[in-house]
Motif scaffolding. Structure first.
Motif, PDB file in Angstrom:
ATOM      1  N   THR A   1      41.548   0.126  -4.204  1.00  0.00           N
ATOM      2  CA  THR A   1      40.480   1.021  -4.015  1.00  0.00           C
ATOM      3  C   THR A   1      40.958   2.172  -4.402  1.00  0.00           C
ATOM      4  N   PRO A   2      40.434   2.785  -5.632  1.00  0.00           N
ATOM      5  CA  PRO A   2      40.807   3.957  -6.109  1.00  0.00           C
ATOM      6  C   PRO A   2      40.025   5.054  -5.302  1.00  0.00           C
ATOM      7  N   SER A   3      40.735   6.165  -5.255  1.00  0.00           N
ATOM      8  CA  SER A   3      40.220   7.515  -4.520  1.00  0.00           C
ATOM      9  C   SER A   3      40.869   8.627  -5.228  1.00  0.00           C
ATOM     10  N   ILE A   4      40.186   9.633  -5.303  1.00  0.00           N
ATOM     11  CA  ILE A   4      40.809  11.089  -5.441  1.00  0.00           C
ATOM     12  C   ILE A   4      40.777  12.005  -4.296  1.00  0.00           C
ATOM     13  N   TYR A   5      41.940  12.631  -3.962  1.00  0.00           N
ATOM     14  CA  TYR A   5      42.324  13.644  -2.958  1.00  0.00           C
ATOM     15  C   TYR A   5      42.825  14.764  -3.468  1.00  0.00           C
TER      16      TYR A   5
ATOM     17  N   SER B   1      45.101  16.000   1.197  1.00  0.00           N
ATOM     18  CA  SER B   1      44.522  17.396   2.013  1.00  0.00           C
ATOM     19  C   SER B   1      42.943  16.885   2.139  1.00  0.00           C
ATOM     20  N   GLY B   2      42.393  16.897   3.375  1.00  0.00           N
ATOM     21  CA  GLY B   2      40.852  16.698   3.749  1.00  0.00           C
ATOM     22  C   GLY B   2      40.576  15.281   3.222  1.00  0.00           C
ATOM     23  N   PRO B   3      39.215  15.170   3.360  1.00  0.00           N
ATOM     24  CA  PRO B   3      38.616  13.962   2.877  1.00  0.00           C
ATOM     25  C   PRO B   3      38.669  13.483   1.464  1.00  0.00           C
ATOM     26  N   PRO B   4      38.471  12.344   0.779  1.00  0.00           N
ATOM     27  CA  PRO B   4      38.451  11.941  -0.458  1.00  0.00           C
ATOM     28  C   PRO B   4      37.384  13.005  -1.160  1.00  0.00           C
ATOM     29  N   VAL B   5      37.836  13.395  -2.499  1.00  0.00           N
ATOM     30  CA  VAL B   5      36.902  13.981  -3.488  1.00  0.00           C
ATOM     31  C   VAL B   5      35.936  12.769  -3.920  1.00  0.00           C
ATOM     32  N   TRP B   6      36.467  11.638  -4.059  1.00  0.00           N
ATOM     33  CA  TRP B   6      35.718  10.483  -4.648  1.00  0.00           C
ATOM     34  C   TRP B   6      36.312   9.218  -4.196  1.00  0.00           C
ATOM     35  N   THR B   7      35.574   8.287  -4.087  1.00  0.00           N
ATOM     36  CA  THR B   7      36.006   6.912  -3.716  1.00  0.00           C
ATOM     37  C   THR B   7      35.292   6.097  -4.686  1.00  0.00           C
ATOM     38  N   GLY B   8      36.033   5.137  -5.206  1.00  0.00           N
ATOM     39  CA  GLY B   8      35.487   4.087  -6.139  1.00  0.00           C
ATOM     40  C   GLY B   8      35.071   2.534  -5.331  1.00  0.00           C
ATOM     41  N   THR B   9      34.806   1.667  -6.000  1.00  0.00           N
ATOM     42  CA  THR B   9      34.490   0.529  -5.519  1.00  0.00           C
ATOM     43  C   THR B   9      36.038  -0.431  -5.411  1.00  0.00           C
TER      44      THR B   9
ATOM     45  N   TYR C   1      45.459  17.379  -7.704  1.00  0.00           N
ATOM     46  CA  TYR C   1      44.934  16.400  -6.967  1.00  0.00           C
ATOM     47  C   TYR C   1      45.948  14.903  -7.367  1.00  0.00           C
ATOM     48  N   ILE C   2      45.289  14.033  -6.528  1.00  0.00           N
ATOM     49  CA  ILE C   2      45.996  12.628  -6.566  1.00  0.00           C
ATOM     50  C   ILE C   2      45.188  11.726  -6.781  1.00  0.00           C
ATOM     51  N   PHE C   3      45.330  10.819  -7.812  1.00  0.00           N
ATOM     52  CA  PHE C   3      44.515   9.462  -7.887  1.00  0.00           C
ATOM     53  C   PHE C   3      45.272   8.550  -7.494  1.00  0.00           C
ATOM     54  N   TRP C   4      44.645   8.098  -6.351  1.00  0.00           N
ATOM     55  CA  TRP C   4      45.331   7.010  -5.281  1.00  0.00           C
ATOM     56  C   TRP C   4      44.584   5.863  -5.122  1.00  0.00           C
ATOM     57  N   LEU C   5      45.613   4.771  -5.201  1.00  0.00           N
ATOM     58  CA  LEU C   5      45.084   3.364  -5.253  1.00  0.00           C
ATOM     59  C   LEU C   5      45.608   2.538  -3.930  1.00  0.00           C
ATOM     60  N   ASP C   6      44.489   2.776  -3.113  1.00  0.00           N
ATOM     61  CA  ASP C   6      44.677   2.052  -1.845  1.00  0.00           C
ATOM     62  C   ASP C   6      44.687   0.636  -1.902  1.00  0.00           C
ATOM     63  N   ARG C   7      45.269  -0.327  -1.068  1.00  0.00           N
ATOM     64  CA  ARG C   7      45.263  -1.650  -0.969  1.00  0.00           C
ATOM     65  C   ARG C   7      45.561  -2.297   0.402  1.00  0.00           C
ATOM     66  N   PRO C   8      45.248  -3.427   0.611  1.00  0.00           N
ATOM     67  CA  PRO C   8      45.265  -4.128   1.858  1.00  0.00           C
ATOM     68  C   PRO C   8      46.930  -4.256   1.819  1.00  0.00           C
ATOM     69  N   GLY C   9      47.403  -4.290   3.147  1.00  0.00           N
ATOM     70  CA  GLY C   9      48.829  -4.603   3.577  1.00  0.00           C
ATOM     71  C   GLY C   9      49.198  -6.020   2.966  1.00  0.00           C
ATOM     72  N   GLY C  10      50.498  -6.305   2.626  1.00  0.00           N
ATOM     73  CA  GLY C  10      50.957  -7.534   2.267  1.00  0.00           C
ATOM     74  C   GLY C  10      50.494  -7.816   0.746  1.00  0.00           C
ATOM     75  N   GLN C  11      49.898  -7.299  -0.071  1.00  0.00           N
ATOM     76  CA  GLN C  11      49.257  -7.588  -1.271  1.00  0.00           C
ATOM     77  C   GLN C  11      50.315  -6.999  -2.282  1.00  0.00           C
ATOM     78  N   ASN C  12      51.010  -7.605  -2.962  1.00  0.00           N
ATOM     79  CA  ASN C  12      52.039  -6.854  -4.056  1.00  0.00           C
ATOM     80  C   ASN C  12      51.762  -6.642  -5.396  1.00  0.00           C
ATOM     81  N   GLY C  13      52.273  -5.668  -6.004  1.00  0.00           N
ATOM     82  CA  GLY C  13      51.873  -5.681  -7.383  1.00  0.00           C
ATOM     83  C   GLY C  13      52.927  -4.722  -8.104  1.00  0.00           C
ATOM     84  N   VAL C  14      52.701  -4.381  -9.384  1.00  0.00           N
ATOM     85  CA  VAL C  14      53.331  -3.459 -10.073  1.00  0.00           C
ATOM     86  C   VAL C  14      52.397  -2.487 -10.856  1.00  0.00           C
ATOM     87  N   ILE C  15      52.899  -1.192 -10.989  1.00  0.00           N
ATOM     88  CA  ILE C  15      52.258  -0.184 -11.682  1.00  0.00           C
ATOM     89  C   ILE C  15      53.122   0.194 -12.805  1.00  0.00           C
ATOM     90  N   ALA C  16      52.623   0.526 -13.870  1.00  0.00           N
ATOM     91  CA  ALA C  16      53.482   1.038 -14.952  1.00  0.00           C
ATOM     92  C   ALA C  16      53.758   2.393 -15.069  1.00  0.00           C
TER      93      ALA C  16
END
Length: 201
Positions: A69-73, A81-89, A115-130
């Protein structure tokens, strides 16, 4: 007077071109594993054109059906800092190979902030980011939340691309158009009255 009103109306209604600026990373990519409680993010500073229209990162799954789930803080340098500026689906990552994933926030950001473009995810799900260590800028770097705090990697950045554009000009509503036209007509009428009085003197 009618020609003046028409010219002003056309000028206000005419769309303006949106100059675009793209930032991102280049060079050979490496795979950074994200596992357990880790949530990756890309720190960035917007350019002068401050509407973020699209953001792309390269991801792959290592366990079935990685969901992010992408979001920007706002970014303080050591955390969000603070609530997310934007949260995607939420987005499902189903591929084993690293592929680009693009989101379209269309959110206005402050070029004086980071800002940070952050990728939240459920715990236990693994992956890679380039990620890569080429064209590294202090304005762009990888940061990972490990469930307790943030760990920054100043010599790495995710393989990303972000496009910015000048914010879209606000189009007046019908009631605002009526107010604009009424003000123009009143101003024109006042000008005619003044000219007639001067001519009569």
């Amino acid at each position: 007077m009618g020609a003046l009103i028409m010219a002003l109306t056309l000028g206000l209604a005419a769309p303006s071109a949106r100059a675009q600026t793209t930032i991102g990373s280049t060079g050979n990519s490496q795979h950074v594993a994200i596992h357990d409680a880790q949530r990756p993010g890309q720190v960035f500073t917007p350019p002068t054109n401050t509407a973020l229209t699209s953001f792309t990162v390269h991801l792959a799954r290592t366990t079935p059906n990685l969901e992010v789930t992408p979001s920007i803080y706002e970014w303080t340098g050591s955390g969000t800092s603070g609530p997310p500026v934007w949260t995607g689906t939420p987005t499902l990552v189903t591929l084993l190979s690293v592929e680009p994933f693009t989101w379209t926030p269309n959110v206005v950001l402050d070029p004086a902030k980071s800002y940070i473009f952050w990728l939240d995810r459920p715990g236990g799900q693994n992956g890679v980011i380039a990620a890569d260590a080429m064209d590294v800028s202090p304005d762009y770097y990888l940061a990972i939340y490990d469930g307790i705090g943030w760990v920054s990697y100043p010599t790495f950045e995710t393989q990303f691309s972000a496009t910015f554009a000048a914010p879209v000009a606000v189009v007046p509503t019908l009631s605002e158009w009526a107010t604009i036209l009424l003000a123009l007509m009143l101003a024109g009428g006042a000008t005619l009255v003044i000219q007639r009085r001067r001519a009569a003197v």
